[in-house]
Design a protein around this motif. Structure first.
Motif, PDB file in Angstrom:
ATOM      1  N   ILE A 116       1.005  -1.306  -0.010  1.00  0.00           N
ATOM      2  CA  ILE A 116      -0.149   0.181  -0.132  1.00  0.00           C
ATOM      3  C   ILE A 116       0.841   1.515   0.118  1.00  0.00           C
ATOM      4  N   LEU A 117       2.217   1.528   0.701  1.00  0.00           N
ATOM      5  CA  LEU A 117       2.171   2.199   1.097  1.00  0.00           C
ATOM      6  C   LEU A 117       3.421   2.376  -0.805  1.00  0.00           C
ATOM      7  N   MET A 144       2.032   1.564  -3.531  1.00  0.00           N
ATOM      8  CA  MET A 144       1.286   2.345  -4.244  1.00  0.00           C
ATOM      9  C   MET A 144       1.576   3.614  -4.294  1.00  0.00           C
ATOM     10  N   LEU A 145       1.262   3.774  -3.379  1.00  0.00           N
ATOM     11  CA  LEU A 145       0.662   5.263  -2.445  1.00  0.00           C
ATOM     12  C   LEU A 145       1.888   6.670  -3.303  1.00  0.00           C
ATOM     13  N   ARG A 146       3.263   6.080  -3.007  1.00  0.00           N
ATOM     14  CA  ARG A 146       4.832   6.538  -3.407  1.00  0.00           C
ATOM     15  C   ARG A 146       4.965   6.259  -4.767  1.00  0.00           C
ATOM     16  N   GLY A 147       3.970   5.469  -5.553  1.00  0.00           N
ATOM     17  CA  GLY A 147       4.189   5.764  -6.144  1.00  0.00           C
ATOM     18  C   GLY A 147       5.372   5.105  -7.057  1.00  0.00           C
TER      19      GLY A 147
END
Lengths: 307, 245
Positions: free
Chosen positions: A101-102, A104-107
């Motif tokens: 999840i982290l 994904m959010l960081r890209g």
């Protein structure tokens, strides 16, 4: 001019009329490990929350990597990893899924970043257990993995060794030291375990009642003359007068049981002893001691324990 | 934004709330089916139409059960970030607070629409099972439109409960508030005043009954918009300014 990874100017946080942080001027140099010490409620966690934009300051400025953090939060915060108190994760997910999840959010992130982080904290083989079934130590390890997985330039760690067993503490300490030395990562760490900070930090900041009352280099701190000679004499008041009159010594403290500690001019202890005796004082004890760090900080914040 | 939506979907993996919400969406069609069975036992020649079953199911969803179920989902989506203490790790990635809350609302909308589809399919299934009469494509089409708009309006009317969930950081207070709203729905649903109570007027609007109350349609739409926007705006403003502790 020194460039700081973290610099705060007159940083203040008020909760109603209660002062959380009071005019804090913090200076964390690039590539250094900065240990933040203070009793519970001293304002350490609030400070870290403000640095991470979780809590809005009432007043003052925060500069991260030399920039006002409000100007470009996305760019700045991508370079930071953090743990604030007990880490929180999604309880129905595994360690890997939480880190996904982290990521994904960081890209952008390296493909092996999750595996690397889990390997470092020893959770790589925990493939099926969900977060709600983790022990406190495992949760803390996952928090550390989340903080380091994107190889940040700055780590802000609030009590990161809470809940870890001694081996885990040793591993994480060594990892943080190597992370700082090899990659030049700046670390701001708070802990109630003073010995841990002592073993890790290059610089120590002491907070008390929301204020930063001391910011000192560890080398400088050890260099300081914290060695003292301790006398037990029959009359400490007269001893003080004699010290000031004959030796011009003001750096001493008076303690219970007619004890006096002299921090300056230890090499003159023989002469001091003779002076006490010549002036009718009974000297029942004289010894040389080194003040422990814990004692030093306890004195600094006016008694009680750090943490 | 896409990554945020993907992460929201991953967060629901193994979540018990999925199965609970599906069961919740099936409750009203089951209730209607039980009602039909009871009516048929009482009056053997009782004729039940497809329109009756779709209409009753939509009534129960919009005025009673949907308000509660969707409030539970909305509250769960938002409050779990507080309960599981995940905000301090997500927001420091960093993720914009406004984007975060917008994506959450988007997830709630998708979830409500998915449950609306389940309710509609179940209603159709039970209509077939109870051998309802007067089947036509027109009725199916009309019911789909009513269910869809019903879902959208219910989503809009859940926003105040979401704000309460964010403010109270839990699911209990919003559920109690939603239960109170349901009680008012029951009390006013047969009154003309229903047009002035947004949660009831949503149903009247969808089923084309608003003008029977004597109040203009624009007034009902205005009140629905007002309540809904208040919920959205207060949620965003509060969340944006809130200290995460």
């Amino acid at each position: 001019m020194t460039e700081y990874a973290i610099e705060t100017k007159q940083l203040t946080k008020l909760y109603g009329e209660e002062v959380g942080v009071n005019n804090l001027n913090l200076h964390v140099e690039h590539g250094k490990i900065y240990g933040l010490l203070g009793r519970n409620g001293a304002g350490k966690t609030t400070t870290m929350r403000m640095l991470l934009n979780l809590v809005n300051p009432t007043d003052g400025k925060i500069y991260l990597f030399g920039e006002d953090y409000k100007n470009c939060p996305a760019k700045i915060f991508r370079k930071i990893g953090s743990i604030i108190e007990t880490p929180g994760f999604y309880e129905n997910l595994t360690a890997r899924e939480n880190l996904q999840i982290l990521a994904m959010l960081r890209g952008k992130h390296r493909k092996d970043s999750i595996d690397n982080a889990l390997r470092i904290v020893g959770l790589l083989d925990e493939t099926k257990k969900v977060f709600s079934d983790y022990s406190l130590g495992m949760k803390q390890r996952l928090g550390i993995a989340a903080a380091i997985m994107h190889e940040p330039e700055l780590l802000i760690l609030d009590e990161p060794i809470n809940g870890l067993d001694p081996i885990g503490i040793h591993e994480i300490r060594n990892f943080l030291l190597s992370f700082c030395k090899e990659k030049g990562t700046t670390i701001l760490i708070s802990s109630h375990v003073l010995s841990e900070i002592e073993q890790l930090a290059d610089v120590i900041g002491v907070m008390h009642e929301g204020r930063l009352i001391e910011e000192v280099d560890m080398k400088e701190l050890h260099k300081r003359n914290r060695q003292y000679v301790e006398f037990r004499i029959s009359n400490e008041n007269m001893a003080c007068v004699l010290l000031e009159k004959h030796f011009n010594i003001n750096d001493y403290t008076v303690h219970e049981n007619n004890t006096i500690r002299i921090y300056y001019g230890i090499e003159k202890r023989g002469e001091i002893n003779r002076c006490f005796v010549d002036n009718g004082l009974l000297v029942t004890k004289m010894n040389i001691n080194e003040e422990k760090l814990e004692e030093y900080f306890s004195n600094l914040i006016g008694g009680g324990k750090i943490g | 934004m896409v990554n945020l939506i993907r992460s929201e979907l991953l967060k629901l993996k193994r979540s018990k709330m999925i199965i609970i919400s599906i069961l919740g969406a099936m409750v009203t069609p089951i209730m209607v089916f039980v009602g039909v069975l009871k009516a048929k036992f009482t009056t053997a020649d009782k004729i039940v139409t497809y329109a009756d079953i779709f209409s009753e199911s939509n009534l129960y969803i919009m005025l009673l059960f949907g308000v509660i179920v969707y409030t539970v989902i909305g509250s769960y989506l938002f409050s779990r970030e507080y309960v599981e203490k995940t905000l301090k790790i997500i927001l420091t990635v960093p993720v914009s607070r406004v984007t975060f809350i917008v994506v959450k609302f988007l997830m709630l909308l998708v979830w409500i629409i998915a449950l609306t589809v389940i309710t509609w399919v179940c209603s159709l299934f039970f209509a077939v099972l109870s051998r309802a009469s007067e089947f036509s494509m027109l009725i199916l089409k009309q019911s789909i439109i009513e269910y869809f708009w019903g879902g959208i309006l219910l989503f809009l009317m859940i926003s105040p409960f979401v704000f309460i969930a964010i403010y109270s950081k839990g699911v209990v207070v919003p559920i109690i508030t939603a239960a109170s709203v349901v009680m008012i729905n029951i009390a006013v649903s047969n009154e003309n005043l229903a047009a002035l109570f947004p949660w009831t007027s949503s149903y009247l609007l969808v089923t084309g009954q608003i003008e029977n109350t004597g109040y203009p349609m624009w007034l009902a739409i205005f009140l629905i918009s007002l309540v809904s926007l208040s919920g959205f705006i207060s949620s965003v403003i509060y969340f944006k300014k809130e200290d995460i502790v």
